[in-house]
Design a protein around this motif. Structure first.
Motif, PDB file in Angstrom:
ATOM      1  N   GLN A 135       7.405   2.361   0.084  1.00  0.00           N
ATOM      2  CA  GLN A 135       6.193   1.624   0.409  1.00  0.00           C
ATOM      3  C   GLN A 135       5.329   2.462   1.340  1.00  0.00           C
ATOM      4  N   PHE A 136       4.016   2.325   1.156  1.00  0.00           N
ATOM      5  CA  PHE A 136       3.083   3.076   1.977  1.00  0.00           C
ATOM      6  C   PHE A 136       1.874   2.208   2.287  1.00  0.00           C
ATOM      7  N   PRO A 137       1.372   2.207   3.504  1.00  0.00           N
ATOM      8  CA  PRO A 137       1.927   2.913   4.666  1.00  0.00           C
ATOM      9  C   PRO A 137       3.078   2.116   5.275  1.00  0.00           C
ATOM     10  N   SER A 138       3.722   2.685   6.247  1.00  0.00           N
ATOM     11  CA  SER A 138       4.771   1.951   6.943  1.00  0.00           C
ATOM     12  C   SER A 138       4.166   0.974   7.948  1.00  0.00           C
ATOM     13  N   HIS A 139       3.045   1.367   8.519  1.00  0.00           N
ATOM     14  CA  HIS A 139       2.330   0.501   9.453  1.00  0.00           C
ATOM     15  C   HIS A 139       0.843   0.580   9.169  1.00  0.00           C
ATOM     16  N   SER A 140       0.148  -0.524   9.381  1.00  0.00           N
ATOM     17  CA  SER A 140      -1.305  -0.522   9.257  1.00  0.00           C
ATOM     18  C   SER A 140      -1.870  -1.494  10.280  1.00  0.00           C
ATOM     19  N   VAL A 141      -2.824  -0.993  11.059  1.00  0.00           N
ATOM     20  CA  VAL A 141      -3.508  -1.834  12.029  1.00  0.00           C
ATOM     21  C   VAL A 141      -4.975  -1.853  11.663  1.00  0.00           C
ATOM     22  N   ILE A 142      -5.499  -3.032  11.389  1.00  0.00           N
ATOM     23  CA  ILE A 142      -6.902  -3.154  10.986  1.00  0.00           C
ATOM     24  C   ILE A 142      -7.538  -4.310  11.739  1.00  0.00           C
ATOM     25  N   GLU A 143      -8.849  -4.348  11.678  1.00  0.00           N
ATOM     26  CA  GLU A 143      -9.562  -5.447  12.314  1.00  0.00           C
ATOM     27  C   GLU A 143      -9.862  -6.528  11.288  1.00  0.00           C
ATOM     28  N   LYS A 144      -9.971  -7.715  11.807  1.00  0.00           N
ATOM     29  CA  LYS A 144     -10.329  -8.861  10.970  1.00  0.00           C
ATOM     30  C   LYS A 144     -11.578  -8.529  10.167  1.00  0.00           C
ATOM     31  N   GLY A 145     -11.525  -8.853   8.887  1.00  0.00           N
ATOM     32  CA  GLY A 145     -12.670  -8.615   8.023  1.00  0.00           C
ATOM     33  C   GLY A 145     -12.597  -7.319   7.235  1.00  0.00           C
ATOM     34  N   GLN A 146     -11.700  -6.431   7.661  1.00  0.00           N
ATOM     35  CA  GLN A 146     -11.540  -5.170   6.935  1.00  0.00           C
ATOM     36  C   GLN A 146     -10.645  -5.372   5.719  1.00  0.00           C
ATOM     37  N   THR A 147     -10.569  -4.319   4.926  1.00  0.00           N
ATOM     38  CA  THR A 147      -9.760  -4.319   3.710  1.00  0.00           C
ATOM     39  C   THR A 147      -8.568  -3.389   3.889  1.00  0.00           C
ATOM     40  N   VAL A 148      -7.434  -3.803   3.374  1.00  0.00           N
ATOM     41  CA  VAL A 148      -6.242  -2.949   3.424  1.00  0.00           C
ATOM     42  C   VAL A 148      -5.572  -2.988   2.061  1.00  0.00           C
ATOM     43  N   THR A 149      -5.063  -1.838   1.653  1.00  0.00           N
ATOM     44  CA  THR A 149      -4.331  -1.752   0.384  1.00  0.00           C
ATOM     45  C   THR A 149      -2.939  -1.219   0.653  1.00  0.00           C
ATOM     46  N   LEU A 150      -1.951  -1.971   0.241  1.00  0.00           N
ATOM     47  CA  LEU A 150      -0.558  -1.582   0.393  1.00  0.00           C
ATOM     48  C   LEU A 150      -0.053  -1.097  -0.959  1.00  0.00           C
ATOM     49  N   ARG A 151       0.819  -0.086  -0.906  1.00  0.00           N
ATOM     50  CA  ARG A 151       1.330   0.457  -2.158  1.00  0.00           C
ATOM     51  C   ARG A 151       2.842   0.352  -2.205  1.00  0.00           C
ATOM     52  N   CYS A 152       3.352   0.125  -3.391  1.00  0.00           N
ATOM     53  CA  CYS A 152       4.794   0.064  -3.623  1.00  0.00           C
ATOM     54  C   CYS A 152       5.148   0.891  -4.850  1.00  0.00           C
ATOM     55  N   ASP A 153       6.118   1.778  -4.699  1.00  0.00           N
ATOM     56  CA  ASP A 153       6.666   2.513  -5.829  1.00  0.00           C
ATOM     57  C   ASP A 153       8.087   2.018  -6.075  1.00  0.00           C
ATOM     58  N   PRO A 154       8.319   1.375  -7.206  1.00  0.00           N
ATOM     59  CA  PRO A 154       9.653   0.824  -7.465  1.00  0.00           C
ATOM     60  C   PRO A 154      10.612   1.924  -7.903  1.00  0.00           C
ATOM     61  N   ILE A 155      11.849   1.555  -8.048  1.00  0.00           N
ATOM     62  CA  ILE A 155      12.840   2.473  -8.603  1.00  0.00           C
ATOM     63  C   ILE A 155      12.457   2.749 -10.056  1.00  0.00           C
ATOM     64  N   SER A 156      12.548   4.014 -10.429  1.00  0.00           N
ATOM     65  CA  SER A 156      12.163   4.409 -11.784  1.00  0.00           C
ATOM     66  C   SER A 156      12.951   3.619 -12.828  1.00  0.00           C
ATOM     67  N   GLY A 157      12.227   3.063 -13.797  1.00  0.00           N
ATOM     68  CA  GLY A 157      12.884   2.308 -14.860  1.00  0.00           C
ATOM     69  C   GLY A 157      12.996   0.821 -14.600  1.00  0.00           C
ATOM     70  N   HIS A 158      12.660   0.398 -13.393  1.00  0.00           N
ATOM     71  CA  HIS A 158      12.710  -1.037 -13.080  1.00  0.00           C
ATOM     72  C   HIS A 158      11.416  -1.711 -13.533  1.00  0.00           C
ATOM     73  N   ASP A 159      11.551  -2.604 -14.501  1.00  0.00           N
ATOM     74  CA  ASP A 159      10.378  -3.294 -15.020  1.00  0.00           C
ATOM     75  C   ASP A 159       9.895  -4.407 -14.086  1.00  0.00           C
ATOM     76  N   ASN A 160      10.823  -4.949 -13.287  1.00  0.00           N
ATOM     77  CA  ASN A 160      10.488  -6.089 -12.443  1.00  0.00           C
ATOM     78  C   ASN A 160      10.138  -5.630 -11.032  1.00  0.00           C
ATOM     79  N   LEU A 161       9.018  -6.088 -10.558  1.00  0.00           N
ATOM     80  CA  LEU A 161       8.553  -5.719  -9.220  1.00  0.00           C
ATOM     81  C   LEU A 161       8.097  -6.978  -8.524  1.00  0.00           C
ATOM     82  N   TYR A 162       8.472  -7.106  -7.252  1.00  0.00           N
ATOM     83  CA  TYR A 162       8.192  -8.318  -6.472  1.00  0.00           C
ATOM     84  C   TYR A 162       7.532  -7.938  -5.158  1.00  0.00           C
ATOM     85  N   TRP A 163       6.667  -8.812  -4.695  1.00  0.00           N
ATOM     86  CA  TRP A 163       6.104  -8.703  -3.352  1.00  0.00           C
ATOM     87  C   TRP A 163       6.526  -9.924  -2.543  1.00  0.00           C
TER      88      TRP A 163
END
Lengths: 114, 115
Positions: free
Chosen positions: B6-34
């Motif tokens: 997962q990236f980033p490990s930490h994110s500090v933002i201000e109210k109203g801003q946008t943040v995008t979190l990324r997840c790379d699953p184990i290769s070959g795993h069709d199922n991904l959960y948040w």
């Protein structure tokens, strides 16, 4: 609705002592039950799970848990605590009624005293 | 074999801003959960992908949250605009088979702080 209750947000035991982390669940249909552990700065790791069959389940690192339907419990135990067991432990349940979503307890931090 | 990252490990933002979190699953795993854990509370399911399709998004709190999984590989979770109550740890997990009895493998999480 399904729910999971973990008794005690923090549990402290001495090294070498018995570890007992309590988990009670509510489910109107046969559940799947899980214990996960999170070590500092790491992801959640599956310790053990109950799906069907034997109600006493053995997991990694010497942990085990027993599914008791009559008590709706799935308590986690380990005979002798090690310092390396210090972590946060999560109990979770899933069943058909929840579309097999994992429903989590609030977690229990296990503290090991030297 | 690499685990879930997962990236980033930490994110500090201000109210109203946008943040995008990324997840790379184990290769070959069709199922991904948040999942999300607000401080001191239980972990809550957000959504479940099977390949690139949303199988279950019943846990998404509101329309400020958008999850995607283009091509059925990595996934992103965007929060726009972020609010104070969005602070917490966001976990991603993946599994080979559909959930139920199948083990979900978790990433280390992204700690989001909204100021």
């Amino acid at each position: 609705a399904q729910s999971v209750t973990q008794l005690g947000s923090h549990v402290s035991v001495s090294e070498g002592a018995l570890v007992l982390l309590r988990c009670n669940y509510s489910s109107s249909v046969p559940p799947y039950l899980f214990w996960y552990v999170q070590y500092p700065n790491q992801g959640l790791q599956l310790l053990l799970k109950y799906t069907t069959g034997a109600t006493l389940v053995k997991g990694i690192n010497g942990f085990e848990a027993e599914f008791k339907k009559s008590e709706t419990s799935f308590h986690l135990t380990k005979p002798s605590a090690h310092m390396s067991d210090a972590a946060e432990y999560f109990c979770a349940v899933s069943d058909m009624d929840s579309n097999y979503q994992l429903i989590w307890g609030a977690g229990t931090k296990l503290i090991i005293k030297p | 074999e690499a685990g879930v990252t997962q990236f980033p490990s930490h994110s500090v933002i201000e109210k109203g801003q946008t943040v995008t979190l990324r997840c790379d699953p184990i290769s070959g795993h069709d199922n991904l959960y948040w999942y999300r854990r607000v401080m001191g509370k239980e972990i809550k399911f957000l959504l479940h992908f099977v390949k690139e399709s949303k199988q279950d998004e019943s846990g998404m709190p509101n329309n400020r949250f958008l999850a995607e999984r283009t091509g059925g590989t990595y996934s992103t979770l965007k929060v726009q605009p972020a609010e104070l109550e969005d602070s917490g740890v966001y976990f991603c997990a993946s599994s080979q088979g559909p959930w139920g009895a199948n083990e979900q493998f978790f990433g280390p999480g992204t700690r989001l702080t909204v100021l």
